[in-house]
Write a protein that holds these residues in place. Structure first.
Motif, mmCIF file in Angstrom:
data_model
loop_
_atom_site.group_PDB
_atom_site.id
_atom_site.type_symbol
_atom_site.label_atom_id
_atom_site.label_comp_id
_atom_site.label_asym_id
_atom_site.label_seq_id
_atom_site.Cartn_x
_atom_site.Cartn_y
_atom_site.Cartn_z
ATOM 1 N N ALA A 187 -0.865 11.454 0.144
ATOM 2 C CA ALA A 187 -0.410 10.067 0.083
ATOM 3 C C ALA A 187 -0.066 9.669 -1.344
ATOM 4 O O ALA A 187 0.919 8.953 -1.582
ATOM 5 N N GLN B 92 -3.720 2.430 -4.324
ATOM 6 C CA GLN B 92 -4.377 1.709 -3.244
ATOM 7 C C GLN B 92 -4.026 2.307 -1.885
ATOM 8 O O GLN B 92 -4.901 2.525 -1.032
ATOM 9 N N ASN B 93 -2.752 2.566 -1.667
ATOM 10 C CA ASN B 93 -2.330 3.138 -0.386
ATOM 11 C C ASN B 93 -2.931 4.523 -0.170
ATOM 12 O O ASN B 93 -3.317 4.876 0.957
ATOM 13 N N ARG C 47 -6.631 4.052 0.717
ATOM 14 C CA ARG C 47 -6.743 3.507 2.073
ATOM 15 C C ARG C 47 -6.455 4.580 3.118
ATOM 16 O O ARG C 47 -7.179 4.710 4.113
ATOM 17 N N THR C 48 -5.413 5.355 2.910
ATOM 18 C CA THR C 48 -5.052 6.406 3.863
ATOM 19 C C THR C 48 -6.124 7.484 3.930
ATOM 20 O O THR C 48 -6.518 7.928 5.025
ATOM 21 N N ARG D 170 -0.886 0.139 8.391
ATOM 22 C CA ARG D 170 0.050 -0.618 7.578
ATOM 23 C C ARG D 170 -0.651 -1.066 6.306
ATOM 24 O O ARG D 170 -1.859 -0.930 6.155
ATOM 25 N N SER D 171 0.118 -1.650 5.384
ATOM 26 C CA SER D 171 -0.450 -2.055 4.105
ATOM 27 C C SER D 171 -1.250 -3.343 4.186
ATOM 28 O O SER D 171 -1.983 -3.667 3.259
ATOM 29 N N GLY E 205 -2.595 -6.142 1.112
ATOM 30 C CA GLY E 205 -1.513 -5.237 0.757
ATOM 31 C C GLY E 205 -0.960 -5.561 -0.617
ATOM 32 O O GLY E 205 -1.688 -5.912 -1.545
ATOM 33 N N GLN F 173 6.699 -1.897 -3.093
ATOM 34 C CA GLN F 173 5.832 -1.841 -1.923
ATOM 35 C C GLN F 173 5.855 -3.157 -1.160
ATOM 36 O O GLN F 173 5.860 -3.191 0.073
ATOM 37 N N GLU G 167 6.882 -4.025 3.039
ATOM 38 C CA GLU G 167 5.951 -4.550 4.035
ATOM 39 C C GLU G 167 6.187 -6.018 4.362
ATOM 40 O O GLU G 167 5.577 -6.558 5.264
#
Length: 735
Positions: free
Chosen positions: A101, A403-404, A407-408, A439-440, A548, A604, A608
């Motif tokens: 990711a 962050q993504n 989270r993933t 999702r974010s 997000g 980003q 979103e």
């Protein structure tokens, strides 16, 4: 509903994935009688062609898929070996999830291929623990990806203009306007807006960390700034051009035209040395006009410095003429003329930057060290150091990419632990749900989950009926597989998430019925796994940055604006008080770092948060442009012009307005952070008494331009916070 061109793209993609998955599956399942290899050959095209958003056209996508083959084999190998127990598989999932990711820092191609590579680990890390089947798994995966590559080449996506072609068109427009000056300002601004990344397909964006992509991105920013400056010049001075400005604009047009041809032919772009010499002569002429008496050149005075003689070859931009006293001994040229010339000099600098950056992009390094070096910091760094800087810039909790990735990774690792601990049948569907529905933001995840669960419920009922109706007749499933896949891969994305999930349940049931005997309980197991994965995804989104990029983009923009706002009074002080040849204003490197983080957060946020018609939004792009203008001014202005020998009206005006712009930037930053700040007092107008000298005019034009940009940004923020903006309704009457 998707339009005609989008439907054509979906149809092509569904045909490619169906053909590759069917060919590999049928050949290995019924020809070679290798069910394990057949399963991976079936899954590989779906993972990389459907769940992965690999950008680009036919050959470009094929090249990305070929480059993804080695990491795909590594991912499947690690998954197979770590399936020995739940904790080993969970630890591997945590590491693989984060690395793949976070690979989005490498650009859209790496980001697009990441989900597919994760799916190869997910499929392999579940029981049965069978390292003896590793050869069959890797053989099937390799065959599936090679078949997909062949299909990408035979049935490619329609060609789109490349980034270099778009950049060449923009440079050509700038060249025509600089040479002829007859294009409408609206057309110039529209030509500049075509370089916005939101208008460019992901595959064509220069988003890599290497020198070429960084230089192309900087070239495009300079060209957009140049086109905007040409439009402003046409609006502010429609009456014509003085001879000196016309000569410098001709040099700008020649450079832009040559750069456009270089992009089309691949030839080395011209050195901007000719334009640099013209800029120096242009500024020396402005100095002469402000210091020479009306009847001719002033007699020589040993106590008064004069401009240096012309230099042979391209002089360095840092070599500024010596200082002239304030006030001049005789009336100088009209202020309007100096202001127009200041605008011309500023746009010539934008053209020079575009030429230097394009030279770096096409040939790897400039002929000589670019000036200012801090703005071209990447030019003399090696590729490993550039990649290391890109990674380190994003290893922070404030980075949206970081962050993504966190989270993933947490979501996938938690899903693997739950699926293994509860011994769920076909537990990889739990992780697949977390990966595809996450999702974010919590709100977006909740909407996706609700639709997916509803679609899976409908698909489970249909798949159960299919399995009960056909029974163990393998040949029937073999006949149905390809048509069901084609229908699912085309109609699913066309109709939305619910349809995609429902159709995919049918595809899974049809394929698995040919691998091993199954019953209607397969639909039940998929439904349980999807619900479990949905709950895990929601919890992960709720606990890890639930807003997000929406909150992060405001915070990043506020920090950027405060950092760049402080450069304005510092720049004014440097130009007015420092000796000739002073270096760049301190703090610009920190502002550049803040700008990179703000750009990532904004990118980003746009993915979103779709634009709502009739709703006012903060103009984030205008804020980025204003911040970039501040940074460039902090580098450009100390390189040109003279300083007055003592304080005078322009000096006092400049300092007053520079401090006012910093207060305005702080006020906007506070509003972005959620604070309410009273509006500032009206700033003083430019002084009317006393003839201006070039430094005061250059600063005046720059500061007034920044003031107009910040005023538009602040007005947009006020409209966003109005009741009409919050409700999404337009105001009753135009403003």
């Amino acid at each position: 509903m998707t339009g005609g061109p989008e439907r054509a793209v979906l149809l092509r993609r569904s045909i490619r994935v169906t053909a590759a998955a069917s060919a590999g599956f049928y050949a290995l399942r019924y020809g070679a009688e290798l069910p394990v290899a057949a399963l991976y050959a079936f899954f590989a095209p779906i993972a990389m062609g459907l769940f992965s958003a690999v950008p680009g056209g036919g050959r470009g996508r094929a090249l990305v898929l070929l480059r993804a083959l080695p990491p795909a084999l590594v991912s499947a190998t690690l998954g197979t070996l770590l399936a020995v127990n739940t904790w080993a598989a969970t630890g591997g999932m945590l590491a693989m999830g984060f690395v793949l990711a976070f690979a989005a820092v490498a650009g859209p191609r790496a980001a697009g291929a990441g989900p597919g590579l994760q799916l190869f680990y997910i499929l392999a890390c579940f029981p049965p623990y069978a390292p003896g089947t590793l050869g069959d798994r890797l053989a099937g995966l390799t065959l599936g990806l090679i078949l997909l590559v062949i299909c990408e080449i035979l049935l490619p996506e329609p060609a789109v203009p490349t980034y270099r072609e778009r950049l060449a068109d923009a440079l050509g427009t700038a060249a025509r306007e600089a040479l002829a000056g007859n294009l409408p300002p609206e057309r110039l601004r529209e030509a500049g807006s075509t370089m916005r990344l939101s208008r460019i397909p992901p595959a064509e964006r220069p988003a890599g960390a290497g020198r070429t992509d960084r230089a192309l991105d900087q070239t495009a920013r300079a060209v957009r700034r140049l086109l905007g400056q040409l439009a402003s010049l046409a609006e502010a001075h429609p009456e014509g051009r003085d001879p000196a400005s016309a000569a410098l604009l001709a040099r700008v047009g020649e450079l832009c035209g040559s750069c456009a041809r270089s992009l089309c032919t691949g030839a080395r772009p011209p050195e901007p040395a000719t334009l640099e010499r013209a800029m120096r002569s242009f500024q020396e002429e402005r100095v002469r006009m402000t210091t020479e008496p009306p009847g001719g050149r002033e007699p020589s005075n040993p106590s008064r410095p004069t401009a240096p003689p012309p230099l042979a070859g391209p002089p360095p931009l840092e070599g500024k003429p010596p200082a002239a006293p304030w006030p001049p001994t005789a009336p100088g040229p009209p202020a309007a003329l100096l202001r127009r010339q200041s605008r011309v000099l500023a746009l010539a600098e934008s053209a020079r930057v575009a030429g230097v950056a394009l030279d770096i992009a096409l040939d790897g390094a400039p002929v000589r060290s670019p000036a200012p070096q801090a703005m071209f910091w990447y030019a003399e760094l090696g590729t490993p150091r550039l990649w290391a800087r890109r990674v380190l810039d994003n290893v922070t909790l404030r980075s949206v990419l970081f962050q993504n990735a966190v989270r993933t990774a947490l979501g996938l690792a938690g899903a693997r632990l739950v699926a293994g601990s509860l011994d769920l049948d076909h537990g990889f569907w739990v992780l697949l749900t977390v990966l595809t529905l996450g999702r974010s933001t919590v709100g977006a995840t909740w909407q996706a989950v609700c639709r997916a669960v509803a679609g899976n419920a409908a698909g489970a009922v249909a798949a159960g009926a299919l399995l009960i109706g056909i029974g163990p007749v393998t040949e029937a499933y073999a006949v149905l597989l390809a048509p069901v896949m084609l229908l699912a891969f085309f109609c699913g994305p066309l109709l939305g998430i619910a349809s995609s999930q429902g159709f995919f349940t049918l595809v899974v049931a049809t394929a698995f019925a040919q691998i091993a005997p199954v019953t209607w309980r397969l639909s039940e197991a998929r439904m349980i796994d999807v619900v479990t994965g949905s709950v895990i995804g929601l919890l992960c989104g709720l606990l890890a940055w639930p807003a997000g990029a929406r909150r992060e983009v405001g915070r990043a923009m506020a920090v950027l604006l405060r950092s760049c706002g402080a450069l304005v009074p510092a720049t004014a002080g440097t130009v007015l008080t420092s000796p000739p040849g002073a270096g760049a204003v301190p703090g610009t490197r920190e502002s550049l770092h803040r700008m990179r983080l703000a750009e990532a957060a904004y990118a980003q946020y746009r993915t979103e948060t779709p634009t709502t018609p009739g709703r006012s939004e903060a103009d984030w792009h205008a804020l980025l442009v204003a911040a970039e203008d501040m940074v460039w001014g902090a580098h450009r202005l100390p390189l040109f012009g003279l300083r007055p020998a003592g304080p005078g009206p322009p000096d006092a005006w400049t300092r007053h307005r520079a401090d006012g712009l910093e207060r305005t930037a702080d006020r906007i930053a506070a509003r972005l952070g959620g604070s309410t700040v009273p509006a500032g007092a009206a700033e003083a107008e430019p002084p009317g008494g006393g003839p201006p000298v070039p430094p005061s005019v250059d600063l005046e034009v720059w500061i007034l331009s920044l003031g107009r940009e910040l005023a538009r940004i602040e007005a947009a923020l006020e409209r966003e916070s109005s009741p009409q903006a919050r409700t999404g309704r337009p105001p009753a009457s135009p403003v």
